[in-house]
Design a protein around this motif. Structure first.
Motif, mmCIF file in Angstrom:
data_model
loop_
_atom_site.group_PDB
_atom_site.id
_atom_site.type_symbol
_atom_site.label_atom_id
_atom_site.label_comp_id
_atom_site.label_asym_id
_atom_site.label_seq_id
_atom_site.Cartn_x
_atom_site.Cartn_y
_atom_site.Cartn_z
ATOM 1 N N UNK A 46 -7.922 -3.110 1.345
ATOM 2 C CA UNK A 46 -7.391 -4.474 0.934
ATOM 3 C C UNK A 46 -7.925 -5.082 0.596
ATOM 4 N N UNK A 47 -9.187 -4.591 0.063
ATOM 5 C CA UNK A 47 -9.460 -6.380 -0.575
ATOM 6 C C UNK A 47 -10.352 -7.561 0.420
ATOM 7 N N UNK A 75 -7.059 1.604 -0.585
ATOM 8 C CA UNK A 75 -7.762 1.308 -2.012
ATOM 9 C C UNK A 75 -7.262 1.755 -2.806
ATOM 10 N N UNK A 76 -6.724 0.460 -4.425
ATOM 11 C CA UNK A 76 -6.200 0.982 -5.803
ATOM 12 C C UNK A 76 -7.136 2.396 -6.128
ATOM 13 N N UNK A 77 -6.568 4.049 -6.640
ATOM 14 C CA UNK A 77 -6.890 4.764 -7.263
ATOM 15 C C UNK A 77 -7.730 4.468 -8.154
#
Length: 79
Positions: A46-47, A75-77
């Motif tokens: 999630x960062x 995570x964002x792709x």
């Protein structure tokens, strides 16, 4: 599950996130790094980040473990 890559420089401990367990992805971790002034935990899913003064590494490790036990974020792709 076995780690497939070398830990990033400065990382002193890693915790697998809940998403890592469900997806069998050893890269979804919460990494704890100890710097000269601050210790920082960073979730690779999630960062989110958490930091304290470097002498408070125990508090950062505790936060990282608690976060990893619950985090299911991916995570964002990348394109």
């Amino acid at each position: 599950m076995r780690a497939t890559t070398v830990w990033p420089e400065g990382v002193i401990v890693r915790y697998l996130t809940r998403a890592a367990e469900l997806l069998h992805d050893p890269e979804l971790t919460v990494d704890v790094a100890k710097g000269t002034e601050k210790s920082i935990a960073t979730c690779q899913g999630c960062g989110i980040r958490f930091s304290k003064w470097s002498y408070e590494t125990g508090a950062v490790k505790q936060w990282a473990q608690q976060h990893a036990e619950k985090c299911r974020a991916l995570p964002r792709p990348t394109a």
